[in-house]
Design a protein around this motif. Sequence first.
Motif, mmCIF file in Angstrom:
data_model
loop_
_atom_site.group_PDB
_atom_site.id
_atom_site.type_symbol
_atom_site.label_atom_id
_atom_site.label_comp_id
_atom_site.label_asym_id
_atom_site.label_seq_id
_atom_site.Cartn_x
_atom_site.Cartn_y
_atom_site.Cartn_z
ATOM 1 N N ASP A 87 0.821 -1.216 0.000
ATOM 2 C CA ASP A 87 0.000 0.000 0.000
ATOM 3 C C ASP A 87 0.853 1.263 0.000
ATOM 4 O O ASP A 87 0.357 2.353 -0.288
ATOM 5 N N TYR A 88 2.129 1.127 0.341
ATOM 6 C CA TYR A 88 3.051 2.277 0.426
ATOM 7 C C TYR A 88 2.561 3.342 1.405
ATOM 8 O O TYR A 88 2.830 4.531 1.237
ATOM 9 N N ILE A 89 1.825 2.900 2.415
ATOM 10 C CA ILE A 89 1.382 3.776 3.500
ATOM 11 C C ILE A 89 2.048 3.227 4.760
ATOM 12 O O ILE A 89 1.872 2.049 5.103
ATOM 13 N N LEU A 90 2.844 4.039 5.434
ATOM 14 C CA LEU A 90 3.654 3.559 6.545
ATOM 15 C C LEU A 90 2.840 2.850 7.619
ATOM 16 O O LEU A 90 1.778 3.319 8.031
ATOM 17 N N ASN A 91 3.352 1.694 8.046
ATOM 18 C CA ASN A 91 2.778 0.975 9.178
ATOM 19 C C ASN A 91 3.906 0.192 9.842
ATOM 20 O O ASN A 91 5.034 0.173 9.352
ATOM 21 N N LEU A 114 11.633 11.536 6.536
ATOM 22 C CA LEU A 114 10.365 11.302 5.868
ATOM 23 C C LEU A 114 9.844 12.626 5.341
ATOM 24 O O LEU A 114 10.013 13.669 5.977
ATOM 25 N N GLU A 115 9.230 12.576 4.171
ATOM 26 C CA GLU A 115 8.697 13.785 3.546
ATOM 27 C C GLU A 115 7.266 13.528 3.095
ATOM 28 O O GLU A 115 6.859 12.377 2.925
ATOM 29 N N PRO A 116 6.487 14.590 2.899
ATOM 30 C CA PRO A 116 5.120 14.399 2.388
ATOM 31 C C PRO A 116 5.164 13.720 1.020
ATOM 32 O O PRO A 116 5.855 14.181 0.119
ATOM 33 N N MET A 117 4.448 12.619 0.882
ATOM 34 C CA MET A 117 4.432 11.909 -0.398
ATOM 35 C C MET A 117 3.567 12.655 -1.410
ATOM 36 O O MET A 117 2.601 13.328 -1.042
ATOM 37 N N THR A 118 3.950 12.529 -2.669
ATOM 38 C CA THR A 118 3.116 13.094 -3.731
ATOM 39 C C THR A 118 2.926 12.074 -4.840
ATOM 40 O O THR A 118 3.838 11.287 -5.147
ATOM 41 N N PHE A 119 1.752 12.068 -5.393
ATOM 42 C CA PHE A 119 1.418 11.168 -6.495
ATOM 43 C C PHE A 119 0.963 11.993 -7.701
ATOM 44 O O PHE A 119 0.274 11.511 -8.585
ATOM 45 N N ILE A 120 1.377 13.258 -7.709
ATOM 46 C CA ILE A 120 1.016 14.183 -8.778
ATOM 47 C C ILE A 120 1.958 14.026 -9.962
ATOM 48 O O ILE A 120 3.180 14.020 -9.805
ATOM 49 N N ASP A 121 1.400 13.888 -11.141
ATOM 50 C CA ASP A 121 2.197 13.844 -12.372
ATOM 51 C C ASP A 121 2.668 15.270 -12.651
ATOM 52 O O ASP A 121 1.840 16.164 -12.875
ATOM 53 N N PRO A 122 3.975 15.535 -12.635
ATOM 54 C CA PRO A 122 4.472 16.895 -12.840
ATOM 55 C C PRO A 122 4.111 17.487 -14.201
ATOM 56 O O PRO A 122 4.080 18.706 -14.362
ATOM 57 N N LYS A 123 3.806 16.630 -15.160
ATOM 58 C CA LYS A 123 3.461 17.126 -16.493
ATOM 59 C C LYS A 123 2.022 17.627 -16.575
ATOM 60 O O LYS A 123 1.709 18.523 -17.351
ATOM 61 N N GLY A 150 0.385 13.661 0.422
ATOM 62 C CA GLY A 150 0.789 14.484 1.563
ATOM 63 C C GLY A 150 1.126 13.715 2.821
ATOM 64 O O GLY A 150 1.651 14.293 3.783
ATOM 65 N N GLU A 151 0.860 12.404 2.851
ATOM 66 C CA GLU A 151 1.202 11.624 4.036
ATOM 67 C C GLU A 151 2.711 11.353 4.061
ATOM 68 O O GLU A 151 3.367 11.329 3.015
ATOM 69 N N PRO A 152 3.298 11.156 5.257
ATOM 70 C CA PRO A 152 4.752 10.953 5.345
ATOM 71 C C PRO A 152 5.192 9.656 4.672
ATOM 72 O O PRO A 152 4.508 8.640 4.725
ATOM 73 N N GLY A 153 6.332 9.721 4.014
ATOM 74 C CA GLY A 153 6.871 8.551 3.340
ATOM 75 C C GLY A 153 8.247 8.852 2.775
ATOM 76 O O GLY A 153 8.863 9.878 3.089
ATOM 77 N N CYS A 154 8.736 7.963 1.943
ATOM 78 C CA CYS A 154 10.037 8.162 1.303
ATOM 79 C C CYS A 154 10.068 7.329 0.031
ATOM 80 O O CYS A 154 9.187 6.502 -0.203
ATOM 81 N N ASN A 155 11.069 7.542 -0.789
ATOM 82 C CA ASN A 155 11.210 6.800 -2.036
ATOM 83 C C ASN A 155 12.680 6.728 -2.421
ATOM 84 O O ASN A 155 13.501 7.520 -1.921
#
Length: 218
Positions: free
Chosen positions: A139-143, A165-174, A196-201
Amino acid sequence: MKLILKNNIVFSVFAVLFILNNITSCTSSKVSGLKNGDLLFATAKDTGLSGAINNVTQKQKNASFDHIGILENVGREFYVLHAAPKGGSQKQTLKDFMKDQADDGQSVIVYRLKPQYRNAIPLAIEKANSMLGKPYNFDYILNESSYYCSDFIERAFRSDHIFTLEPMTFIDPKTGKTNIFWEDFYQKKNLKVPEGEPGCNPNGLAASEKLERIRMLK
């Protein structure tokens, strides 16, 4: 007859030694220069989950990654501790790890903590070993019960605050809108896109100023 037999035996011994030397040389060339605690980043593909991750997280024009593991040196062997969709949080030989990436058409780039941060490595490896056996976080949501790849590494180094950890984004920059892949991905799971939820990549970790790029691992 004895002389011929003796010569054949000598030749066979030299042949075996030659083959063993070549095998050792190939192995040595692959691990030459690697150090305990090195981070191995697998390059991202353009399609599927890999492409979707990269689409919303790429930070460097000359680098895009979708997977990461930490290297552990045990005696004369190298192992990679990482969290992967197949097998969850695991410890693989470097050889098997490299084969998996090659089978997926991905290359591996070695990054290393800068000298002033390397004292964090022993505890990070100890922590990584303690997390083995947990399932992959699809799910890529921290647990606290499952991990995804960069989450696994961030947690390993968390006590020394190496990564953040930083706010996650799933926005297509284009387009400025949620990437279609991720919109469908979470819809099928009946989950809200965790914008916007905390995560990393992997791309975010690779961009850390605490790391230096070493080389491509072949």
